[in-house]
Design a protein around this motif. Structure first.
Motif, PDB file in Angstrom:
ATOM      1  N   PHE A 499     -27.515  44.747   3.831  1.00 45.64           N
ATOM      2  CA  PHE A 499     -28.060  43.394   3.763  1.00 45.64           C
ATOM      3  C   PHE A 499     -26.974  42.461   3.253  1.00 45.64           C
ATOM      4  CE2 PHE A 499     -30.094  40.059   1.114  1.00 45.64           C
ATOM      5  CZ  PHE A 499     -30.755  39.384   2.136  1.00 45.64           C
ATOM      6  N   GLU A 500     -26.728  41.372   4.018  1.00 45.65           N
ATOM      7  CA  GLU A 500     -25.737  40.374   3.629  1.00 45.65           C
ATOM      8  C   GLU A 500     -26.455  39.247   2.890  1.00 45.65           C
ATOM      9  OE1 GLU A 500     -22.609  40.622   3.933  1.00 45.65           O
ATOM     10  OE2 GLU A 500     -22.501  42.399   5.212  1.00 45.65           O
ATOM     11  N   GLY A 501     -26.324  39.224   1.582  1.00 49.84           N
ATOM     12  CA  GLY A 501     -26.993  38.182   0.804  1.00 49.84           C
ATOM     13  C   GLY A 501     -26.195  36.900   0.809  1.00 49.84           C
ATOM     14  N   GLN A 502     -26.479  36.033   1.762  1.00 47.10           N
ATOM     15  CA  GLN A 502     -25.726  34.796   1.915  1.00 47.10           C
ATOM     16  C   GLN A 502     -26.377  33.622   1.206  1.00 47.10           C
ATOM     17  OE1 GLN A 502     -25.231  34.261   6.110  1.00 47.10           O
ATOM     18  NE2 GLN A 502     -23.849  36.004   6.341  1.00 47.10           N
ATOM     19  N   ASN A 503     -27.676  33.688   0.930  1.00 41.23           N
ATOM     20  CA  ASN A 503     -28.367  32.587   0.275  1.00 41.23           C
ATOM     21  C   ASN A 503     -28.303  32.733  -1.236  1.00 41.23           C
ATOM     22  OD1 ASN A 503     -29.119  31.460   2.746  1.00 41.23           O
ATOM     23  ND2 ASN A 503     -30.933  32.754   2.875  1.00 41.23           N
ATOM     24  N   GLY A 537     -29.767  40.205  -8.167  1.00 40.81           N
ATOM     25  CA  GLY A 537     -30.306  39.269  -7.187  1.00 40.81           C
ATOM     26  C   GLY A 537     -31.450  39.924  -6.429  1.00 40.81           C
ATOM     27  N   TYR A 538     -31.942  39.227  -5.405  1.00 35.25           N
ATOM     28  CA  TYR A 538     -33.076  39.690  -4.622  1.00 35.25           C
ATOM     29  C   TYR A 538     -32.610  40.257  -3.291  1.00 35.25           C
ATOM     30  CZ  TYR A 538     -36.348  37.412  -7.810  1.00 35.25           C
ATOM     31  OH  TYR A 538     -37.074  37.043  -8.900  1.00 35.25           O
ATOM     32  N   VAL A 539     -33.345  41.287  -2.833  1.00 41.13           N
ATOM     33  CA  VAL A 539     -33.153  41.856  -1.504  1.00 41.13           C
ATOM     34  C   VAL A 539     -34.531  42.041  -0.883  1.00 41.13           C
ATOM     35  CG1 VAL A 539     -31.006  43.058  -2.063  1.00 41.13           C
ATOM     36  CG2 VAL A 539     -33.187  44.225  -2.404  1.00 41.13           C
TER      37      VAL A 539
END
Length: 559
Positions: A499-503, A537-539
């Motif tokens: 998962f690419e956490g961009q936000n 962070g969130y996923v």
């Protein structure tokens, strides 16, 4: 004209001349070979030159190529790349059609020349042998004749001498007869060898040598014709690429003619237009009498109600805001604000509009992907043998979550866009973007917010811009990170997918990675995790497999 008749005695000179002809052919081959190397080197240099000046991807240079002059220059670079390709074609064709062919022909020519001159030397050796035999028989005939004369003279002397016995005279007579017979035999042999030599010599000069020299002449003429044909091919190879090179040059001319200076000037306006009105006149302030400064209506220093009025001494310099660098806070932070509040209104509007368009494209892409997965699931439901419909549930949920996230993000940027458009001068209905998410009351509120961000002199202030930015950037994730103390881990999880956490508020994970769970899913589809005690962070919950600690505080038991 024949070398066999005209040059019958020039065997050595013909041998030198034919060797010179082969040397000339080899020199021409070397010339063509060096030309092909020059063409390749030139093509390589042209390609490197074109590549050197190509705009770098994802760089500021790439943005500059929206101007027609830069586009024409880019077309010139592309045409020069094609131009270099034609020089490579010249090199390849000259190598295959001239160099390789002539090198093979030179080897055949050397072999043929060697064979012809070998036959010529063989004929020379044969005639020389016959000549030696003739000379030998001639000398023997001459010697025998002299011996016969001496024997005859001796016999006559003995016969005239009365003191010599008859036996001695008879012996001398027999010796003289023997010598005469030997002379006759030598004469006959000499005559026979002479006739044979004359026959061989006639055949040598009228048959063998003319035939050999004729072959050498034909060989040399073929060489001359071959080098002439190669020169024609040399020119034809160049001529074949002239039309394509002409098209390349025509492309450069066409690109140059497409340059539009007016369009480039308009692009400059669009790129740098701030959207502010120019400052008005500064009125004279008379310090001899206590009086308040009257502000002209068209001045940029129109003050809001409740705001303190400016004095000429320290703040009047703020009226020249277009020429003074602002947004020092953003520069110190080292990052551009998400709402582009560091930019002038017009530039900010363009950036926000661009961001909204990008998000709409992403939403359309995710929607198409979700529709495709839905159709595939329907196919699996109708034909279970093709696949398990349940295997697509997590992908479908992921696509839905992505669409929802993108829509929220779009609404956020559309709110900022509406704020900017509310503070800009009136524009045409087609050019102005109206958001359907806000009613008149909301729009009025946003407009008031935009006015609050102006300083009394009409420019943005760093403190107010930053305060507004912090208000707009507030998201659901901000409230989760206000705790001063880190939350305890309530379990672990394993990443099922990358998962690419961009936000903002999300964290990137790699498939198979183990992390700590500090807050489970509250029904919104997101799980809060931590990595290495300093990064959290969130996923998406569907991306991880959670293992909760039953004894941990706040953990729920799943049945």
């Amino acid at each position: 004209m024949s070398w066999g008749t005209e040059l019958w005695d020039q065997f050595d000179n013909l041998e030198k001349h034919t060797q010179w002809g082969i040397d000339i052919l080899e020199k021409y081959i070397k010339f063509v070979k060096e030309r092909t190397e020059i063409e390749l080197s030139y093509a390589k240099q042209l390609r490197n030159l074109s590549k050197k000046y190509q705009p770098k991807k994802n760089s500021k240079e790439e943005e500059e190529y929206k101007y027609t002059a830069c586009k024409a220059f880019l077309s010139t670079l592309n045409e020069m790349n094609d131009y270099a390709g034609q020089h490579e074609v010249i090199s390849e064709n000259m190598t295959s059609q001239i160099t390789v062919d002539l090198m093979r022909y030179v080897q055949e020519l050397k072999q043929e020349r060697k064979s012809n001159f070998h036959d010529g030397r063989k004929a020379q050796q044969h005639i020389e042998t016959c000549w030696k035999q003739l000379e030998s028989s001639k000398r023997r005939f001459e010697r025998d004749c002299k011996e016969a004369d001496r024997a005859q003279q001796y016999f006559e002397k003995m016969d005239a001498d009365i003191n010599v016995t008859k036996a001695d005279v008879e012996k001398a007579r027999q010796q003289a007869q023997l010598r005469h017979q030997m002379a006759e035999d030598s004469k006959a042999e000499y005559s026979s060898i002479l006739q044979r030599f004359n026959q061989e010599q006639w055949e040598y000069y009228h048959t063998h040598i003319p035939n050999i020299f004729q072959k050498i002449q034909e060989m040399e003429e073929r060489r001359i014709v071959r080098i002439g044909e190669s020169m024609k091919t040399y020119a034809e190879v160049d001529r074949q690429v002239i039309p394509i090179i002409g098209k390349c040059l025509d492309g450069i001319v066409k690109a140059a003619e497409s340059i539009d200076q007016k369009n480039d000037s308009q692009l400059v306006v669009e790129a740098y237009k701030s959207g502010f009105e120019p400052p008005g006149d500064i009125e004279f302030e008379d310090y001899t009498q206590p009086m308040k400064r009257t502000v002209s209506e068209n001045s940029l220093s129109s003050a809001k109600e409740g705001k303190p009025e400016l004095k000429f001494g320290g703040k009047s310099r703020g009226k020249l805001w277009p020429f003074i660098k602002k947004n020092k806070l953003s520069l110190k932070l080292g990052a551009t604000p998400e709402d582009f509040s560091n930019l002038p209104p017009e530039q900010r509007r363009k950036k926000l509009q661009q961001k909204v368009d990008e998000l709409n494209k992403e939403i359309q892409k995710e929607t198409d992907q979700r529709d495709a997965i839905t159709k595939m699931k329907d196919v699996y439901l109708k034909n279970p043998q093709m696949g398990d419909p349940a295997s697509l549930d997590h992908k479908l949920a992921e696509a839905t979550q992505n669409i929802e996230k993108l829509r929220l993000e779009t609404q956020k940027f559309e709110a900022w866009l509406a704020e900017v458009e509310g503070r800009l001068p009136a524009r045409s209905d087609q050019a102005r973007r109206q958001s359907g998410l806000y009613d008149g009351q909301t729009h009025q509120t946003v407009t008031n917010c935009a006015q609050d961000r102006e300083s009394p002199d009409g420019s943005y202030t760093e403190e107010q811009s930053q305060e507004s930015e912090l208000k707009v950037l507030a998201t659901d994730f901000d409230d989760e990170f206000d705790d001063e103390e880190p939350l305890p881990a309530i379990g672990t999880c394993k990443a099922l997918y990358t998962f690419e956490g961009q936000n903002e508020g999300t964290i990137s994970v790699v498939e198979g990675e183990m992390l700590s769970v500090i807050e489970e899913d509250k029904g919104d589809g997101w799980t809060r995790i931590r990595r290495n005690e300093d990064e959290e962070g969130y996923v998406p919950t569907s991306y991880v497999e959670v293992y909760l600690d039953k004894n941990a505080k706040g953990a729920k038991t799943y049945i």
